[in-house]
Design a protein around this motif. Structure first.
Motif, short mmCIF file in Angstrom:
data_model
loop_
_atom_site.label_atom_id
_atom_site.label_comp_id
_atom_site.label_asym_id
_atom_site.label_seq_id
_atom_site.Cartn_x
_atom_site.Cartn_y
_atom_site.Cartn_z
N GLY A 199 0.84 -1.19 0.00
CA GLY A 199 0.00 0.00 0.00
C GLY A 199 0.87 1.24 0.00
N ALA A 200 0.31 2.35 -0.42
CA ALA A 200 1.08 3.58 -0.50
C ALA A 200 0.15 4.77 -0.49
N VAL A 201 0.66 5.90 -0.06
CA VAL A 201 -0.09 7.15 -0.14
C VAL A 201 0.67 8.18 -0.97
N ASP A 202 1.81 7.80 -1.50
CA ASP A 202 2.55 8.66 -2.42
C ASP A 202 3.35 7.77 -3.34
N GLY A 203 4.14 8.36 -4.22
CA GLY A 203 4.94 7.59 -5.16
C GLY A 203 4.21 7.31 -6.46
N VAL A 204 4.99 6.94 -7.48
CA VAL A 204 4.45 6.64 -8.80
C VAL A 204 3.90 5.21 -8.79
N PRO A 205 2.62 5.01 -9.12
CA PRO A 205 2.08 3.65 -9.08
C PRO A 205 2.79 2.74 -10.08
N GLU A 206 3.13 1.56 -9.60
CA GLU A 206 3.86 0.60 -10.42
C GLU A 206 3.12 0.30 -11.72
N ALA A 207 1.80 0.23 -11.64
CA ALA A 207 1.00 -0.11 -12.81
C ALA A 207 1.05 0.98 -13.89
N ALA A 208 1.48 2.19 -13.51
CA ALA A 208 1.53 3.29 -14.47
C ALA A 208 2.84 3.31 -15.26
N LEU A 209 3.80 2.48 -14.87
CA LEU A 209 5.11 2.47 -15.52
C LEU A 209 5.16 1.30 -16.50
N GLY A 210 5.03 1.61 -17.78
CA GLY A 210 5.04 0.57 -18.80
C GLY A 210 6.45 0.27 -19.29
N ASP A 211 6.51 -0.48 -20.38
CA ASP A 211 7.79 -0.88 -20.95
C ASP A 211 8.11 -0.14 -22.24
N ALA A 212 7.38 0.94 -22.51
CA ALA A 212 7.59 1.68 -23.75
C ALA A 212 8.83 2.57 -23.63
N PRO A 213 9.47 2.89 -24.76
CA PRO A 213 10.59 3.83 -24.74
C PRO A 213 10.08 5.26 -24.66
N LEU A 214 10.99 6.22 -24.57
CA LEU A 214 10.60 7.62 -24.66
C LEU A 214 9.99 7.86 -26.04
N PRO A 215 9.07 8.82 -26.15
CA PRO A 215 8.61 9.72 -25.08
C PRO A 215 7.51 9.13 -24.19
N ALA A 216 6.96 7.97 -24.57
CA ALA A 216 5.85 7.42 -23.80
C ALA A 216 6.25 7.05 -22.38
N ALA A 217 7.48 6.59 -22.18
CA ALA A 217 7.92 6.09 -20.88
C ALA A 217 7.80 7.15 -19.80
N GLY A 218 8.16 8.38 -20.13
CA GLY A 218 8.10 9.45 -19.14
C GLY A 218 9.24 9.39 -18.15
N LEU A 219 9.41 8.26 -17.48
CA LEU A 219 10.49 8.06 -16.53
C LEU A 219 11.40 6.93 -17.04
N VAL A 220 12.67 7.20 -17.06
CA VAL A 220 13.63 6.21 -17.55
C VAL A 220 14.02 5.27 -16.42
N ARG A 221 13.73 3.99 -16.60
CA ARG A 221 14.12 2.97 -15.63
C ARG A 221 15.23 2.09 -16.23
N ARG A 222 15.70 1.15 -15.44
CA ARG A 222 16.78 0.28 -15.90
C ARG A 222 16.38 -0.50 -17.15
N THR A 223 15.10 -0.80 -17.28
CA THR A 223 14.62 -1.62 -18.38
C THR A 223 14.03 -0.82 -19.53
N THR A 224 14.07 0.52 -19.45
CA THR A 224 13.49 1.34 -20.50
C THR A 224 14.25 1.15 -21.81
N PRO A 225 13.58 0.78 -22.90
CA PRO A 225 14.27 0.62 -24.18
C PRO A 225 14.86 1.95 -24.66
N VAL A 226 15.95 1.86 -25.37
CA VAL A 226 16.61 3.05 -25.92
C VAL A 226 16.58 2.94 -27.44
N PRO A 227 15.61 3.56 -28.11
CA PRO A 227 15.58 3.51 -29.57
C PRO A 227 16.70 4.35 -30.16
#
Length: 359
Positions: A223-251
């Motif tokens: 549970g959480a009351v702050d932070g970015v919801p995990e379900a909102a972070l997809g596997d798309a590259p920028l610009p859709a990704a919004g936030l770059v994670r370790r697994t974010t594709p780099v086109p």
């Protein structure tokens, strides 16, 4: 908003569902007959502010109600040393909260003026008094507060209509903020691609982002009351990704330029880099985002690349921007529903050093 961990807020679930507190169109909210804000009016203001977007959904603000005046206070204890070392995104977030506060006060048929005290922690004071009903445009944006989401996914292929984009740009409504559609997609793609590779490899940044990810399902779901919801972070590259994670594709830059060309992007620029400029950019950004929501569009914000040293100056030079970029807003037609973000309990958003808070 693609945009120090307050670990004390990680142990309880407090979700505000979409539109739970927003009155239906045509329903008149009860207002105080006196100048002072009634408890029900205070509650409406707090609820509106609670739904503003913020860096990593950190909600770095509180309200102080003093009669008919409402102070927006910056929470300096919310720090993101790797993403937002100068606190610029925190002020953008407070600007978005200010936009919601102003709209909510006007929805209560309050006439408002806004002042900007010199106090370091004070962002702004909204002075209210009984006034005329809100304009239809402001009422529509107010009703959009509960529907707005950060949409970190690819949009449908149909473009944003030119008439809709014109109204979104007009919603910024601040001569100190320039909202422009960026030219030179190849240069923007090259720079965003570089930033993606830098943040993917930054271990400290990735640890901070993980600490601010709200794990709402699976074995880590506490549970959480702050932070970015995990379900909102997809596997798309920028610009859709919004936030770059370790697994974010780099086109590659060519492919990223094609993706950028298929999207509607708006860069918000200011002539200087002061606290007031950051706040104004946040207000303008939220007004545009709510206007996009009114038109049935979804959106998200890119600020992460703008924190690399020299990036904003280089971007302004290469794209011929009318000032320093403070945020990049993307909007389009959604193909799915973005999940809601967790929110702090409403009582936590009120400073309790003044009587008259929520019961």
């Amino acid at each position: 908003m693609t945009f120090g961990p307050s670990t004390g807020h990680r142990s309880a679930v407090s979700m505000n569902g979409p539109g739970q507190w927003i009155p239906a169109p045509g329903v008149t909210m009860k207002t105080s007959a006196t100048a002072d804000l009634a408890p029900s009016e205070t509650a409406a203001l707090v609820q509106a502010v609670s739904r503003a977007p913020s860096v990593h959904n950190s909600q770095p603000w509180q309200l102080r109600v003093r009669g008919a005046d409402v102070d927006l206070v910056e929470r300096a204890d919310v720090v993101l040393p790797w993403h937002d070392p100068e606190g610029r995104d925190r002020l953008l977030s407070c600007g978005a909260a200010l936009a919601n506060l102003q709209l909510a006060a006007q929805a209560l048929s309050r006439e408002i003026t806004t002042s900007f005290p010199a106090d370091a922690d004070m962002v702004a004071t909204v002075h209210t008094r009984p006034g005329d009903p809100p304009t239809l445009a402001n009422l529509a944006r107010y009703h959009a507060i509960g529907r707005r989401r950060s949409y970190r996914r690819e949009f449908a292929p149909e473009p944003v209509r030119a008439a809709d984009l014109a109204e979104i740009l007009d919603a910024a409504d601040d001569p100190a903020v320039h909202a422009v559609t960026p030219p030179h997609g190849e240069a923007l793609a090259e720079m965003l691609g570089f930033a993606t590779r830098v943040f993917r490899a930054d271990t400290a940044y990735q640890r901070e982002l993980d600490a601010w990810t709200a794990h709402t399902f699976g074995p880590r779901a506490l549970g959480a009351v702050d932070g970015v919801p995990e379900a909102a972070l997809g596997d798309a590259p920028l610009p859709a990704a919004g936030l770059v994670r370790r697994t974010t594709p780099v086109p590659d830059d060519v492919r990223l330029a094609e993706r950028l060309a298929a999207e509607t992007l708006v860069v918000l620029c200011t002539g200087d880099d002061t606290r007031r400029a950051h706040l104004a950019a946040g207000v303008a950004l939220q007004r545009m985002w709510l206007e996009a929501t009114v038109h049935g569009l979804a959106g998200s914000v890119l600020t992460q690349p703008l924190h690399l040293t020299g990036f904003r100056e280089d971007l302004a030079d290469r794209l011929g921007l009318p000032g320093l970029p403070q945020a990049i807003f993307r909007c389009g037609n959604p193909v799915s529903v973005a999940p809601p973000s967790p929110r702090l309990p409403l009582g936590d958003l009120l400073c309790h050093d003044v009587p008259g808070g929520l019961e």
